[in-house]
Design a protein around this motif. Structure first.
Motif, PDB file in Angstrom:
ATOM      1  N   TRP A   1       0.831  -1.206   0.000  1.00  0.00           N
ATOM      2  CA  TRP A   1       0.000   0.000   0.000  1.00  0.00           C
ATOM      3  C   TRP A   1       0.864   1.255   0.000  1.00  0.00           C
ATOM      4  N   GLY A   2       2.041   1.181   0.584  1.00  0.00           N
ATOM      5  CA  GLY A   2       2.910   2.347   0.689  1.00  0.00           C
ATOM      6  C   GLY A   2       3.867   2.517  -0.470  1.00  0.00           C
ATOM      7  N   GLY A   3       3.700   1.750  -1.527  1.00  0.00           N
ATOM      8  CA  GLY A   3       4.585   1.835  -2.689  1.00  0.00           C
ATOM      9  C   GLY A   3       4.382   3.114  -3.474  1.00  0.00           C
ATOM     10  N   ARG A   4       5.077   3.217  -4.567  1.00  0.00           N
ATOM     11  CA  ARG A   4       4.970   4.406  -5.422  1.00  0.00           C
ATOM     12  C   ARG A   4       3.549   4.513  -5.983  1.00  0.00           C
ATOM     13  N   PRO A   5       2.928   5.694  -5.928  1.00  0.00           N
ATOM     14  CA  PRO A   5       1.558   5.849  -6.426  1.00  0.00           C
ATOM     15  C   PRO A   5       1.399   5.470  -7.895  1.00  0.00           C
ATOM     16  N   GLU A   6       2.413   5.691  -8.703  1.00  0.00           N
ATOM     17  CA  GLU A   6       2.317   5.376 -10.131  1.00  0.00           C
ATOM     18  C   GLU A   6       2.375   3.872 -10.399  1.00  0.00           C
ATOM     19  N   SER A   7       2.730   3.087  -9.383  1.00  0.00           N
ATOM     20  CA  SER A   7       2.800   1.635  -9.578  1.00  0.00           C
ATOM     21  C   SER A   7       1.902   0.912  -8.585  1.00  0.00           C
ATOM     22  N   PHE A   8       0.737   1.462  -8.327  1.00  0.00           N
ATOM     23  CA  PHE A   8      -0.199   0.868  -7.385  1.00  0.00           C
ATOM     24  C   PHE A   8      -0.572  -0.548  -7.801  1.00  0.00           C
ATOM     25  N   LEU A   9      -0.528  -1.469  -6.866  1.00  0.00           N
ATOM     26  CA  LEU A   9      -0.923  -2.859  -7.099  1.00  0.00           C
ATOM     27  C   LEU A   9      -2.214  -3.134  -6.341  1.00  0.00           C
ATOM     28  N   PRO A  10      -3.311  -3.344  -7.050  1.00  0.00           N
ATOM     29  CA  PRO A  10      -4.569  -3.644  -6.363  1.00  0.00           C
ATOM     30  C   PRO A  10      -4.453  -4.993  -5.654  1.00  0.00           C
ATOM     31  N   HIS A  11      -4.699  -4.987  -4.354  1.00  0.00           N
ATOM     32  CA  HIS A  11      -4.542  -6.216  -3.584  1.00  0.00           C
ATOM     33  C   HIS A  11      -5.342  -6.127  -2.292  1.00  0.00           C
ATOM     34  N   GLY A  12      -5.442  -7.234  -1.610  1.00  0.00           N
ATOM     35  CA  GLY A  12      -6.108  -7.275  -0.326  1.00  0.00           C
ATOM     36  C   GLY A  12      -5.542  -8.387   0.536  1.00  0.00           C
ATOM     37  N   LEU A  13      -5.806  -8.274   1.819  1.00  0.00           N
ATOM     38  CA  LEU A  13      -5.404  -9.266   2.800  1.00  0.00           C
ATOM     39  C   LEU A  13      -6.582 -10.207   3.017  1.00  0.00           C
TER      40      LEU A  13
ATOM     41  N   GLY B   1      -9.490 -12.702   4.284  1.00  0.00           N
ATOM     42  CA  GLY B   1     -10.364 -12.602   5.440  1.00  0.00           C
ATOM     43  C   GLY B   1     -11.366 -11.475   5.328  1.00  0.00           C
ATOM     44  N   GLY B   2     -11.315 -10.725   4.237  1.00  0.00           N
ATOM     45  CA  GLY B   2     -12.242  -9.619   4.021  1.00  0.00           C
ATOM     46  C   GLY B   2     -13.447 -10.051   3.215  1.00  0.00           C
ATOM     47  N   PRO B   3     -14.442  -9.179   3.112  1.00  0.00           N
ATOM     48  CA  PRO B   3     -15.661  -9.537   2.392  1.00  0.00           C
ATOM     49  C   PRO B   3     -15.482  -9.611   0.871  1.00  0.00           C
ATOM     50  N   HIS B   4     -14.369  -9.098   0.351  1.00  0.00           N
ATOM     51  CA  HIS B   4     -14.184  -9.046  -1.102  1.00  0.00           C
ATOM     52  C   HIS B   4     -13.006  -9.905  -1.584  1.00  0.00           C
ATOM     53  N   ASP B   5     -12.675 -10.946  -0.843  1.00  0.00           N
ATOM     54  CA  ASP B   5     -11.544 -11.800  -1.226  1.00  0.00           C
ATOM     55  C   ASP B   5     -11.666 -12.314  -2.661  1.00  0.00           C
ATOM     56  N   ALA B   6     -12.857 -12.710  -3.063  1.00  0.00           N
ATOM     57  CA  ALA B   6     -13.052 -13.301  -4.392  1.00  0.00           C
ATOM     58  C   ALA B   6     -12.769 -12.315  -5.515  1.00  0.00           C
ATOM     59  N   GLN B   7     -12.878 -11.021  -5.249  1.00  0.00           N
ATOM     60  CA  GLN B   7     -12.670 -10.012  -6.288  1.00  0.00           C
ATOM     61  C   GLN B   7     -11.235  -9.482  -6.339  1.00  0.00           C
ATOM     62  N   GLN B   8     -10.398  -9.863  -5.400  1.00  0.00           N
ATOM     63  CA  GLN B   8      -9.047  -9.300  -5.330  1.00  0.00           C
ATOM     64  C   GLN B   8      -8.166  -9.819  -6.463  1.00  0.00           C
ATOM     65  N   PRO B   9      -7.549  -8.921  -7.247  1.00  0.00           N
ATOM     66  CA  PRO B   9      -6.590  -9.363  -8.268  1.00  0.00           C
ATOM     67  C   PRO B   9      -5.367 -10.024  -7.633  1.00  0.00           C
ATOM     68  N   VAL B  10      -4.962  -9.512  -6.463  1.00  0.00           N
ATOM     69  CA  VAL B  10      -3.857 -10.086  -5.692  1.00  0.00           C
ATOM     70  C   VAL B  10      -4.366 -10.243  -4.256  1.00  0.00           C
ATOM     71  N   LEU B  11      -4.296 -11.467  -3.758  1.00  0.00           N
ATOM     72  CA  LEU B  11      -4.765 -11.749  -2.401  1.00  0.00           C
ATOM     73  C   LEU B  11      -3.621 -12.314  -1.581  1.00  0.00           C
ATOM     74  N   LEU B  12      -3.338 -11.678  -0.449  1.00  0.00           N
ATOM     75  CA  LEU B  12      -2.309 -12.148   0.469  1.00  0.00           C
ATOM     76  C   LEU B  12      -2.977 -13.106   1.456  1.00  0.00           C
ATOM     77  N   THR B  13      -2.492 -14.326   1.539  1.00  0.00           N
ATOM     78  CA  THR B  13      -3.158 -15.339   2.356  1.00  0.00           C
ATOM     79  C   THR B  13      -2.158 -16.311   2.962  1.00  0.00           C
ATOM     80  N   GLU B  14      -2.532 -16.878   4.090  1.00  0.00           N
ATOM     81  CA  GLU B  14      -1.696 -17.911   4.695  1.00  0.00           C
ATOM     82  C   GLU B  14      -2.345 -19.290   4.583  1.00  0.00           C
ATOM     83  N   THR B  15      -3.443 -19.380   3.853  1.00  0.00           N
ATOM     84  CA  THR B  15      -4.155 -20.648   3.737  1.00  0.00           C
ATOM     85  C   THR B  15      -3.855 -21.338   2.398  1.00  0.00           C
ATOM     86  N   ALA B  16      -4.212 -22.608   2.329  1.00  0.00           N
ATOM     87  CA  ALA B  16      -3.973 -23.385   1.107  1.00  0.00           C
ATOM     88  C   ALA B  16      -5.022 -23.096   0.038  1.00  0.00           C
ATOM     89  N   ASP B  17      -6.209 -22.643   0.441  1.00  0.00           N
ATOM     90  CA  ASP B  17      -7.226 -22.372  -0.579  1.00  0.00           C
ATOM     91  C   ASP B  17      -6.937 -21.037  -1.263  1.00  0.00           C
TER      92      ASP B  17
END
Length: 155
Positions: free
Chosen positions: A50-62, A64-80
């Motif tokens: 999230w704190g990266g360069r604004p011109e190279s924003f990477l859409p992602h999420g952690l 456990g949130g309500p929008h996991d299925a829509q995340q282009p990049v999802l950070l997860t510790e699970t096997a699924d």
């Protein structure tokens, strides 16, 4: 049938190298899951992305949130892979199965070349995955850019 790509970090830390790998995957139209073994480390990585360069924003999420299925990049510790990822990036020695390598477009194993334990884990993963018939490539950034150093064709 996919391929396991091993990325040996020797010049940049994970938080600098991973965005480049994620951007390349997103440019191919892939959804990506970044799997780590510890929630705290993923939270740290989330802040760095999230704190990266604004011109190279990477859409992602952690996860456990309500929008996991829509995340282009999802950070997860699970096997699924709740976001339907076609590319898995494993960090910090996170587990990867031969079935995942064969099912997904790409599986990337990113490891710190200055940590002896991380190198040992990556070697074990290479041996396990190639022994199971998975195609694999080993890439190093030692020269300042990514170069393929080894390849196993798989079964």
């Amino acid at each position: 049938m996919g391929k396991a790509m091993f990325y040996h970090l020797t010049r940049r830390p994970l938080e600098q190298a991973l965005p480049q790998l994620l951007e390349a995957s997103l440019s191919r139209g892939w959804k990506v899951a970044v799997r780590g073994p510890e929630r705290g480390r993923l939270e740290w990585l989330d802040e760095k992305l999230w704190g990266g360069r604004p011109e190279s924003f990477l859409p992602h999420g952690l996860s456990g949130g309500p929008h996991d299925a829509q995340q282009p990049v999802l950070l997860t510790e699970t096997a699924d892979l709740p976001n339907g990822a076609t590319c898995l990036m494993a960090i910090d020695g996170a587990a990867v199965s031969a079935e995942e390598v064969n099912r997904l477009e790409r599986v990337c194993l990113v490891f710190n070349g200055y940590e002896e334990e991380a190198v040992s884990v990556a070697r074990g993963q290479w041996k396990t995955l190639t022994g199971a018939g998975c195609a694999a490539e080993y890439w190093s950034e030692e020269s300042g850019r990514w170069e393929k150093k080894a390849e196993s064709e798989g079964a």
